[in-house]
Design a protein around this motif. Structure first.
Motif, PDB file in Angstrom:
ATOM      1  N   ARG A  77      45.863  -8.531  -7.328  1.00 36.21           N
ATOM      2  CA  ARG A  77      46.723  -9.682  -7.609  1.00 36.21           C
ATOM      3  C   ARG A  77      47.355  -9.554  -8.985  1.00 36.21           C
ATOM      4  O   ARG A  77      46.777  -8.989  -9.908  1.00 36.21           O
ATOM      5  CB  ARG A  77      45.915 -10.989  -7.535  1.00 36.21           C
ATOM      6  CG  ARG A  77      45.441 -11.297  -6.133  1.00 36.21           C
ATOM      7  CD  ARG A  77      44.657 -12.601  -6.057  1.00 36.21           C
ATOM      8  NE  ARG A  77      44.253 -12.849  -4.689  1.00 36.21           N
ATOM      9  CZ  ARG A  77      45.008 -13.478  -3.796  1.00 36.21           C
ATOM     10  NH1 ARG A  77      46.216 -13.920  -4.142  1.00 36.21           N
ATOM     11  NH2 ARG A  77      44.589 -13.647  -2.563  1.00 36.21           N
TER      12      ARG A  77
ATOM     13  N   LYS B  87      48.496 -14.242  -9.691  1.00 31.62           N
ATOM     14  CA  LYS B  87      48.054 -14.936  -8.477  1.00 31.62           C
ATOM     15  C   LYS B  87      48.785 -14.486  -7.204  1.00 31.62           C
ATOM     16  O   LYS B  87      48.597 -15.060  -6.137  1.00 31.62           O
ATOM     17  CB  LYS B  87      48.181 -16.455  -8.629  1.00 31.62           C
ATOM     18  CG  LYS B  87      47.335 -17.029  -9.757  1.00 31.62           C
ATOM     19  CD  LYS B  87      47.467 -18.541  -9.816  1.00 31.62           C
ATOM     20  CE  LYS B  87      46.611 -19.106 -10.946  1.00 31.62           C
ATOM     21  NZ  LYS B  87      46.720 -20.593 -11.016  1.00 31.62           N
TER      22      LYS B  87
ATOM     23  N   ASP C 219      49.233 -11.657  -4.389  1.00 32.82           N
ATOM     24  CA  ASP C 219      48.688 -10.456  -3.774  1.00 32.82           C
ATOM     25  C   ASP C 219      49.813  -9.432  -3.673  1.00 32.82           C
ATOM     26  O   ASP C 219      50.790  -9.630  -2.943  1.00 32.82           O
ATOM     27  CB  ASP C 219      48.141 -10.798  -2.378  1.00 32.82           C
ATOM     28  CG  ASP C 219      47.518  -9.597  -1.683  1.00 32.82           C
ATOM     29  OD1 ASP C 219      47.666  -8.472  -2.182  1.00 32.82           O
ATOM     30  OD2 ASP C 219      46.907  -9.795  -0.625  1.00 32.82           O
TER      31      ASP C 219
ATOM     32  N   LEU D  13      51.580  -8.172  -0.591  1.00 28.10           N
ATOM     33  CA  LEU D  13      52.595  -8.995   0.064  1.00 28.10           C
ATOM     34  C   LEU D  13      54.018  -8.571  -0.297  1.00 28.10           C
ATOM     35  O   LEU D  13      54.962  -8.938   0.396  1.00 28.10           O
ATOM     36  CB  LEU D  13      52.392 -10.474  -0.303  1.00 28.10           C
ATOM     37  CG  LEU D  13      51.163 -11.159   0.294  1.00 28.10           C
ATOM     38  CD1 LEU D  13      51.041 -12.586  -0.231  1.00 28.10           C
ATOM     39  CD2 LEU D  13      51.246 -11.170   1.822  1.00 28.10           C
TER      40      LEU D  13
ATOM     41  N   ASN E 232      51.544 -14.482   9.194  1.00 24.24           N
ATOM     42  CA  ASN E 232      50.608 -14.973   8.175  1.00 24.24           C
ATOM     43  C   ASN E 232      51.076 -14.604   6.776  1.00 24.24           C
ATOM     44  O   ASN E 232      50.996 -15.415   5.841  1.00 24.24           O
ATOM     45  CB  ASN E 232      49.215 -14.394   8.441  1.00 24.24           C
ATOM     46  CG  ASN E 232      48.201 -14.841   7.407  1.00 24.24           C
ATOM     47  OD1 ASN E 232      47.902 -14.116   6.462  1.00 24.24           O
ATOM     48  ND2 ASN E 232      47.674 -16.048   7.579  1.00 24.24           N
ATOM     49  N   ALA E 233      51.610 -13.391   6.631  1.00 26.63           N
ATOM     50  CA  ALA E 233      52.128 -12.966   5.329  1.00 26.63           C
ATOM     51  C   ALA E 233      53.303 -13.832   4.901  1.00 26.63           C
ATOM     52  O   ALA E 233      53.414 -14.219   3.728  1.00 26.63           O
ATOM     53  CB  ALA E 233      52.551 -11.497   5.398  1.00 26.63           C
TER      54      ALA E 233
ATOM     55  N   SER F 164      53.848 -16.939   5.730  1.00 28.47           N
ATOM     56  CA  SER F 164      53.310 -18.249   5.339  1.00 28.47           C
ATOM     57  C   SER F 164      52.772 -18.209   3.919  1.00 28.47           C
ATOM     58  O   SER F 164      53.006 -19.130   3.119  1.00 28.47           O
ATOM     59  CB  SER F 164      52.204 -18.672   6.305  1.00 28.47           C
ATOM     60  OG  SER F 164      52.710 -18.828   7.609  1.00 28.47           O
ATOM     61  N   ARG F 165      52.053 -17.149   3.581  1.00 26.13           N
ATOM     62  CA  ARG F 165      51.497 -17.026   2.233  1.00 26.13           C
ATOM     63  C   ARG F 165      52.604 -16.855   1.187  1.00 26.13           C
ATOM     64  O   ARG F 165      52.521 -17.398   0.083  1.00 26.13           O
ATOM     65  CB  ARG F 165      50.535 -15.844   2.187  1.00 26.13           C
ATOM     66  CG  ARG F 165      49.275 -16.051   3.027  1.00 26.13           C
ATOM     67  CD  ARG F 165      48.475 -14.777   3.169  1.00 26.13           C
ATOM     68  NE  ARG F 165      47.976 -14.303   1.866  1.00 26.13           N
ATOM     69  CZ  ARG F 165      47.452 -13.102   1.668  1.00 26.13           C
ATOM     70  NH1 ARG F 165      47.402 -12.229   2.677  1.00 26.13           N
ATOM     71  NH2 ARG F 165      47.012 -12.761   0.467  1.00 26.13           N
TER      72      ARG F 165
ATOM     73  N   GLN G 105      54.244 -20.163   0.552  1.00 25.15           N
ATOM     74  CA  GLN G 105      53.390 -21.014  -0.276  1.00 25.15           C
ATOM     75  C   GLN G 105      53.468 -20.583  -1.736  1.00 25.15           C
ATOM     76  O   GLN G 105      53.575 -21.419  -2.641  1.00 25.15           O
ATOM     77  CB  GLN G 105      51.949 -20.938   0.225  1.00 25.15           C
ATOM     78  CG  GLN G 105      50.986 -21.839  -0.548  1.00 25.15           C
ATOM     79  CD  GLN G 105      49.588 -21.787   0.031  1.00 25.15           C
ATOM     80  OE1 GLN G 105      49.268 -20.953   0.870  1.00 25.15           O
ATOM     81  NE2 GLN G 105      48.737 -22.702  -0.415  1.00 25.15           N
ATOM     82  N   TYR G 106      53.435 -19.267  -1.968  1.00 25.69           N
ATOM     83  CA  TYR G 106      53.450 -18.773  -3.349  1.00 25.69           C
ATOM     84  C   TYR G 106      54.769 -19.113  -4.039  1.00 25.69           C
ATOM     85  O   TYR G 106      54.794 -19.568  -5.187  1.00 25.69           O
ATOM     86  CB  TYR G 106      53.220 -17.262  -3.377  1.00 25.69           C
ATOM     87  CG  TYR G 106      53.245 -16.693  -4.776  1.00 25.69           C
ATOM     88  CD1 TYR G 106      52.105 -16.727  -5.573  1.00 25.69           C
ATOM     89  CD2 TYR G 106      54.418 -16.146  -5.320  1.00 25.69           C
ATOM     90  CE1 TYR G 106      52.121 -16.233  -6.876  1.00 25.69           C
ATOM     91  CE2 TYR G 106      54.439 -15.656  -6.617  1.00 25.69           C
ATOM     92  CZ  TYR G 106      53.290 -15.701  -7.388  1.00 25.69           C
ATOM     93  OH  TYR G 106      53.322 -15.232  -8.676  1.00 25.69           O
TER      94      TYR G 106
END
Length: 311
Positions: free
Chosen positions: A2, A5, A7, A10, A39-40, A42-43, A46-47
């Motif tokens: 990371r 924060k 990843d 990603l 899923n990636a 979505s993350r 969010q980030y």
């Protein structure tokens, strides 16, 4: 791993999503399942606190934030690739690397055969992927989709290194039995004739027509447009059309066709063909080898050409 924060894994998914604008195709690009890529996304949403991809009609479009991220993310990944993946030495007899080059059909006809012959002389095992020219080809360099561009110096990007390969002149080609082959091809006859022109994909103004307009304030009468430089000498045969092409191409094809070569009856600047590569790839040993190969092919290019027989 990371960073602030995020990843960093990603970033690869983000690059694929911004390029493909489709979750399924993005997953296929980086060998991830559709559910994993969803899923990636979505993350990432969010980030960045942004949708990044939004449905517009039947397709996905980038948000303004995603547009700003696109080049920056690709730049980071290209830097990583060129820094980590680059090898300290290159042996063409051992390497099975594939080089992607963007070339015109003119360069394909006049330059590339010599490059391939030289590679064969060296017993090279490398592979080549030749792609047609496109609008804004430097974008493909920046996205890591091209190793080298062979393009007119006029179209080179100021952001990446350039090396001149060779110069050429423009000449006129006409059918041997046409009226234009009889007597002197004057400026008046040239401008009154119907011309064959190569019109680049994407609607760009042809280089030669741009020069005529800028240098002399004149425009040709276009009787036929084609997407191929090499087709022009063939297309004038049996007609009163006139083609304006590179001198080397005309000399190369003259023994095969019933055509005459005449000077362009206007002062013309030299055509300069260059190669361009990504600034991060300047010291890449494989690309250094390829650039030297092309320089040598440029030097040898005239060896097999017949001398001009008229004009």
């Amino acid at each position: 791993m990371r960073f602030k924060k995020l990843d960093l894994n990603l970033l690869v998914a983000l690059d694929a999503l911004l390029t493909e604008r489709n979750v399924t195709r993005a997953g296929e690009r980086v060998f991830l399942s559709q559910s994993t890529m969803s899923n990636a996304l979505s993350r990432l949403r969010q980030y960045f606190d942004d949708e990044l991809l939004v449905q517009v009609g039947g397709r996905m479009e980038l948000t303004p934030r995603a547009v700003l991220l696109q080049d920056a993310v690709r730049d980071v990944l290209v830097r990583i690739d060129t820094t980590i993946a680059a090898k300290p030495a290159f042996d063409p007899t051992e390497s099975e690397r594939e080089f992607t080059l963007f070339v015109s059909d003119y360069s394909m006809q006049m330059l590339i055969p010599g490059m391939l012959a030289l590679a064969s002389e060296q017993r090279s095992r490398v592979r080549f992927n030749l792609q047609p020219q496109v609008n804004n080809p430097h974008r493909h360099l920046e996205r890591g989709e091209a190793d080298l561009l062979i393009i007119p110096q006029t179209f080179c990007s100021p952001d990446h290194p350039v090396d001149l390969l060779f110069e050429d002149q423009f000449v006129c080609v006409v059918w041997r039995e046409s009226a234009l082959a009889q007597g002197e091809l004057t400026q008046e006859r040239y401008l009154q004739a119907q011309h064959v022109t190569m019109r680049p994909p994407g609607g760009r103004q042809p280089v030669f027509d741009t020069w005529l307009a800028n240098d002399h304030g004149v425009n040709r009468q276009i009787g036929l447009a084609t997407y191929s430089f090499c087709a022009i000498p063939y297309l004038v045969v049996g007609t009163d059309l006139i083609g304006t092409v590179h001198a080397r191409l005309a000399r190369h094809l003259q023994p095969l066709l019933p055509i005459e070569i005449r000077p362009v009856p206007l002062p013309m600047r030299a055509f300069k063909q260059a190669m361009q590569w990504h600034k991060y790839m300047t010291r890449d040993p494989g690309l250094v080898w390829l650039r030297e190969l092309l320089k040598e092919a440029s030097v040898r290019m005239d060896d097999s050409l017949p001398p001009p027989t008229n004009g």
